[in-house]
Scaffold this active site. Structure first.
Site, PDB file in Angstrom:
ATOM      1  N   GLY A 146     -26.174  15.054 -58.984  1.00 14.24           N
ATOM      2  CA  GLY A 146     -26.615  13.667 -58.905  1.00 14.24           C
ATOM      3  C   GLY A 146     -26.146  12.846 -60.085  1.00 14.24           C
TER       4      GLY A 146
ATOM      5  CG  HIS B 264      -7.095   7.694 -22.457  1.00 20.87           C
ATOM      6  ND1 HIS B 264      -7.969   8.728 -22.747  1.00 20.87           N
ATOM      7  CD2 HIS B 264      -6.027   8.242 -21.827  1.00 20.87           C
ATOM      8  CE1 HIS B 264      -7.458   9.860 -22.290  1.00 20.87           C
ATOM      9  NE2 HIS B 264      -6.274   9.596 -21.742  1.00 20.87           N
TER      10      HIS B 264
ATOM     11  N   GLY C 181     -24.243  18.553 -52.639  1.00 16.72           N
ATOM     12  CA  GLY C 181     -24.288  17.140 -52.248  1.00 16.72           C
ATOM     13  C   GLY C 181     -22.887  16.667 -51.934  1.00 16.72           C
TER      14      GLY C 181
END
Ligand code: FAD
Ligand code: NAD
Length: 483
Positions: free
Chosen positions: A282, A455, A190
């Site tokens: 978790g 840019h 995770g």
């Protein structure tokens, strides 16, 4: 110390401290009950996020990124640095300094805004009475017209791999290794597993990640998850999917101590041996000793304090926010809930847009998204269109020697409204805010197409991905037409 407040917030993490500061700004007499003790055994504000979460993990990700860059990429720029070495204690000390400054900063903000800090454990009794038990000294009671519960979450511990704080550790232990483990095991691919696994891999650990699910990063868009899996593999991270941990035990003596791990995968029983094991499977909502039964607060079946969309609990005047309630366990989600609740208490209208919560994984490249994934749109039968742009075609990416990854935009096929923005690239954590704004403002891809981007920037790839939704990107060759 006053015994009666307009608002008492229990928990001084990001959800609680933001809520308290906003309450004070709105003229409410506010106190925060916070029990955290730091490594120096002194009381701290900031909760998981500042003490052992977002901030220290990012400090180590930054330090380890510099090392990795120097080792693998400086030579591409014509820079040689000779022999490199890492001073782990110095790196950890820098991280601790960052944490100290930021947690101290919250204390200053409390003082500046007139928020009172009641140090110790808070327990909600009946009728919005809160019992405060200081670290030293006797418990006392305070009362408020409104109580905000912001007690956060704690790491899940597996019975087959109990934490010992040294060899088998949670995320907090993994922020404080005193040297680089030669072989590091991580249970759970995770967010924490990937971020902290990356820290120690960059510093030289051989990292194996053991993940129970068959698919990698199931919560992310599939295109991005596949790309991420490829990138991590290229970096040398060994990610075992469909692998369920059955046992982890510390064996051996002295310096020869090892964590022996057993797991099952599609090929059967497997074993592996590591110098350290991080278990990151978790977190659970933290409500230990938080309320008495006559406080009448309800929890859902997973232990989260039950709330409505505006964070009201089952008891009028009692709110709950952050990790302790439903929704993603993310600092910014809790912060926005904290501000919303403060404004509701002050009689203003407020809401949180749960459809536009950004997610970020601070690996290299970074992974970030907001809104719906392609698989979610397919599953719900939405007619959508998609555009992607590879960072390999970004001029700025090329100049920075960082061309890994891509940007993907999903939009409603009929209305053109942006439904999801997904990215894996350098600085995705910063660029995802463009996607969040697009969702917040209900933008169409045409709006993004007509927007002028500076840019050369990485953000131009967002512009190109929006153009690609309608098949008109400038910097990628069109697909050859079929004869
Ligand atoms: P917490 O931060 O957990 O704070 C709760 C506070 O309440 C604690 O200080 C606790 O001591 C106190 N408390 C609990 N019970 C009581 C009581 N009864 N009396 C008094 N005080 C009490 N999220 C992100 O968005 N981005 C990231 O990059 C990120 N990185 C992370 C990295 C790691 C390693 C970890 C573990 C988490 C990370 N998170 C990240 C998640 C983030 O830390 C949490 O979502 C966030 O801290 C939740 O905020 P909170 O205020 O709800 O709870
Ligand atoms: P997670 O839910 O992100 O991942 C846990 C992983 O462990 C899952 O992939 C799950 O399938 C796996 N798993 C569960 N049980 C297992 C088992 N027995 N064997 C092997 N794999 C198993 O949880 P986490 O990484 O612990 O992070 C906790 C929370 O902290 C997350 O919800 C996240 O939102 C938050 N966080 C956020 C950030 C960020 O925003 N960058 C960083 C760190 C943490």
């Amino acid at each position: 110390m006053s015994e009666q407040y307009d608002v008492i917030v229990i928990g001084g993490g990001p959800a609680g401290y933001e809520s308290a500061i906003r309450c004070a700004q709105l003229g409410l007499n506010t106190a925060v009950v916070e029990q955290w003790l730091g490594k120096d055994e002194k009381p701290k504000l900031g909760g998981t996020c500042l003490n052992v979460g977002c901030i220290p993990s990012k400090a180590l990700l930054e330090s380890s990124h510099h090392y990795d860059d120097a080792q693998r990429h400086f030579k591409d720029h014509g820079i040689s640095v000779g022999d490199l070495s890492v001073d782990v204690p110095a790196m950890i000390a820098r991280k601790d300094k960052v944490v100290k400054e930021l947690t101290g900063g919250i204390e200053q903000l409390f003082k500046a805004n007139g928020v009172e800090w009641l140090q110790g454990h808070g327990k909600v009794l009946a009728d919005k009475e809160v019992e405060v038990t200081p670290h030293k000294g006797k418990a006392y009671s305070v009362h408020a017209d409104n109580v905000v519960i912001a007690t956060g979450s704690s790491p899940v511990e597996l019975s087959v791999a109990p934490f010992d704080g040294e060899y088998i550790v949670d995320s907090t232990g993994a922020l404080d290794f005193d040297s680089v483990p030669e072989k590091l095991g991580v249970i759970g691919a995770g967010v924490i597993g990937l971020e902290l696994g990356s820290v120690w891999r960059r510093l030289g650990s051989e990292v194996t990640v053991i993940e129970a699910m068959d698919s990698f990063l199931a919560m992310a868009d599939e295109t991005i998850a596949k790309d991420a899996q490829r990138q991590f593999k290229k970096q040398g991270m060994d990610i075992q999917l469909g692998a369920r941990l059955t046992k982890a035990e510390v064996k051996g003596r002295g310096k020869k101590k090892q964590v022996e791990v057993s797991y099952t995968d599609s090929k059967g029983e497997q074993t592996a041996s590591f110098d350290r094991l991080i278990v990151a499977v978790g977190r659970y909502p933290f409500t230990d000793g938080l309320f008495t039964s006559n406080a009448d607060l309800e929890k859902d079946e997973r232990g989260f304090v039950l709330v409505d969309d505006q964070c009201r609990t089952s008891v009028p005047g009692v709110y709950a926010i952050g990790d302790v309630v439903r929704g993603p366990m993310l600092a910014h989600k809790g912060m926005e809930e904290g501000v919303m609740v403060a404004e509701l208490i002050a009689g203003e209208y407020a809401q949180v847009n749960y459809e536009a919560v950004p997610s970020v994984i601070y690996t290299d490249p970074e992974i970030a998204w907001v809104g719906k994934t392609e698989q979610e749109l397919k599953a719900s039968g939405v007619d959508y269109k998609a555009g992607t742009f590879p960072m390999a075609a970004s001029g700025r990416g090329k100049a920075a020697n960082n061309t890994a990854g891509q940007i993907k935009i999903l939009a409603d096929a009929k209305t053109d409204r942006v439904l999801g923005v997904h990215m894996i690239c350098q600085s995705a954590s910063e660029m995802i805010t463009q996607g969040v704004l697009a969702l917040e403002f209900g933008a169409s891809t045409e709006d993004l197409q007509l927007t002028m981007f500076a840019h050369p920037t990485l953000s131009e790839a967002v512009h190109e991905a929006a153009l690609a939704v309608d098949g008109k990107p400038i910097h990628i060759a069109p697909r050859p037409k079929r004869k």
